[in-house]
Design a protein around this motif. Structure first.
Motif, PDB file in Angstrom:
ATOM      1  N   SER A  57     -16.814 -32.089 -35.681  1.00 38.18           N
ATOM      2  CA  SER A  57     -18.445 -32.394 -35.896  1.00 38.18           C
ATOM      3  C   SER A  57     -17.736 -32.830 -37.699  1.00 38.18           C
ATOM      4  O   SER A  57     -18.787 -33.691 -38.191  1.00 38.18           O
ATOM      5  N   LYS A 109     -26.604 -30.607 -41.444  1.00 38.29           N
ATOM      6  CA  LYS A 109     -26.415 -31.318 -43.120  1.00 38.29           C
ATOM      7  C   LYS A 109     -24.611 -30.979 -42.703  1.00 38.29           C
ATOM      8  O   LYS A 109     -24.293 -30.475 -42.576  1.00 38.29           O
ATOM      9  N   THR A 163     -21.838 -36.187 -32.429  1.00 37.15           N
ATOM     10  CA  THR A 163     -23.156 -36.262 -33.174  1.00 37.15           C
ATOM     11  C   THR A 163     -23.550 -34.968 -33.577  1.00 37.15           C
ATOM     12  O   THR A 163     -24.041 -34.436 -32.122  1.00 37.15           O
ATOM     13  N   THR A 166     -24.555 -36.914 -41.547  1.00 39.55           N
ATOM     14  CA  THR A 166     -25.068 -37.214 -40.814  1.00 39.55           C
ATOM     15  C   THR A 166     -25.963 -38.077 -40.871  1.00 39.55           C
ATOM     16  O   THR A 166     -26.766 -38.570 -40.042  1.00 39.55           O
ATOM     17  N   LYS A 188     -24.795 -27.589 -32.952  1.00 39.81           N
ATOM     18  CA  LYS A 188     -24.373 -28.303 -31.691  1.00 39.81           C
ATOM     19  C   LYS A 188     -24.536 -27.908 -29.825  1.00 39.81           C
ATOM     20  O   LYS A 188     -23.450 -26.850 -29.834  1.00 39.81           O
ATOM     21  N   GLY A 227     -17.990 -36.803 -38.033  1.00 36.27           N
ATOM     22  CA  GLY A 227     -18.106 -37.460 -37.383  1.00 36.27           C
ATOM     23  C   GLY A 227     -18.087 -38.194 -35.794  1.00 36.27           C
ATOM     24  O   GLY A 227     -18.615 -38.866 -35.341  1.00 36.27           O
TER      25      GLY A 227
END
Length: 251
Positions: A46, A57, A52, A66, A9, A49
């Motif tokens: 993350s 995964k 993003t 995802t 991320k 959700g």
């Protein structure tokens, strides 16, 4: 069980999480620990959700959040309870109305059914006479218990807590820890908690994941922490004198 595979991320080209691989175990209290700015809150968001991810995964069983559509994510969130750091209660709603809020969003229950379920959850967190009060009229510890009641009102399979002991005195923090542990086992939930509270680590941590500068550096049980040779983990958890004392006690 929640499984994370190769998660990355970034924000504005700055990498915050790098190649996170971990399994959060079912029916246990899983803790994510690390310094401020290490990426643990980004990881938690993350997982549900709210962020993003750039790569990787997040699997709830065999379901990859995802790769889900917005509708699929909404359905999954009916299985998820979240306790945000500040409680995130609605100031204009009473305690009872705050707990009922997810029922209004996700169910077709009658008003009587919603009231009964919300009052049951308030009793479960030992708040029997606060339903008519507003958040401004209750203590910080009570707010956290209301947030927990709201998080479990839909009977979730998964419970996420972001710094649930933040701002609480030590005794109240123990009450919140015990409550999280109790409801995890009572409802067979997969619980994931972000925390910097070392009492939580040694009291309720069944699976512990240590994040350092955006990477997973260590995972294990609270018993295994005492034997860890990870310098960053030891520096995070223990001062030199406290480390020696706790290491002796844990052994």
């Amino acid at each position: 069980m929640i499984r994370v595979e190769g998660l990355y991320k970034s924000f504005d080209n700055k990498t915050v999480l790098s190649d996170i691989n971990v399994v959060f175990e079912s029916k246990k209290v899983n803790l994510i620990i690390g310094k401020s700015g290490s990426g643990k809150t980004v990881l938690l968001k993350s997982l549900i959700g709210l962020h993003t991810i750039n790569k990787g995964k997040v699997l709830y069983g065999d379901r990859d959040i995802t790769a889900m559509t917005s509708r699929q994510i909404k359905l999954l969130r009916e299985e998820i309870g979240v306790v945000f750091q500040g409680g995130a209660l609605f100031d204009s709603l009473t305690v009872l109305e705050n707990v009922k809020f997810p029922l209004n969003l996700f169910t077709n229950f009658s008003e009587k059914e919603k009231n009964e379920r919300a009052l049951f959850c308030l009793r479960r967190v030992n708040l029997t006479d606060a339903d008519h009060l507003y958040p401004a009229e209750i203590s910080g510890g009570m707010k956290k218990r209301v947030a927990i009641a709201r998080a479990i009102v839909l009977k979730p399979k998964y419970l996420f807590c972001d710094e649930p002991n933040s701002g609480l005195d030590p005794l109240t923090a123990i009450v919140i820890d015990n409550l999280i542990q109790e409801i995890t086992h009572e409802y067979d939930m997969t619980t994931i908690v972000n925390t910097h509270d070392m009492n939580s680590v040694f009291e309720i941590g069944e699976k512990i994941v240590f994040i350092h500068e955006g990477r997973k550096e260590w995972e294990g049980t609270k018993e295994e922490i005492a034997d860890s040779d990870n310098k960053n983990l030891n520096d995070f958890i223990f001062s030199s004198k406290l480390y020696k004392k706790l290491k002796h006690v844990l052994k």
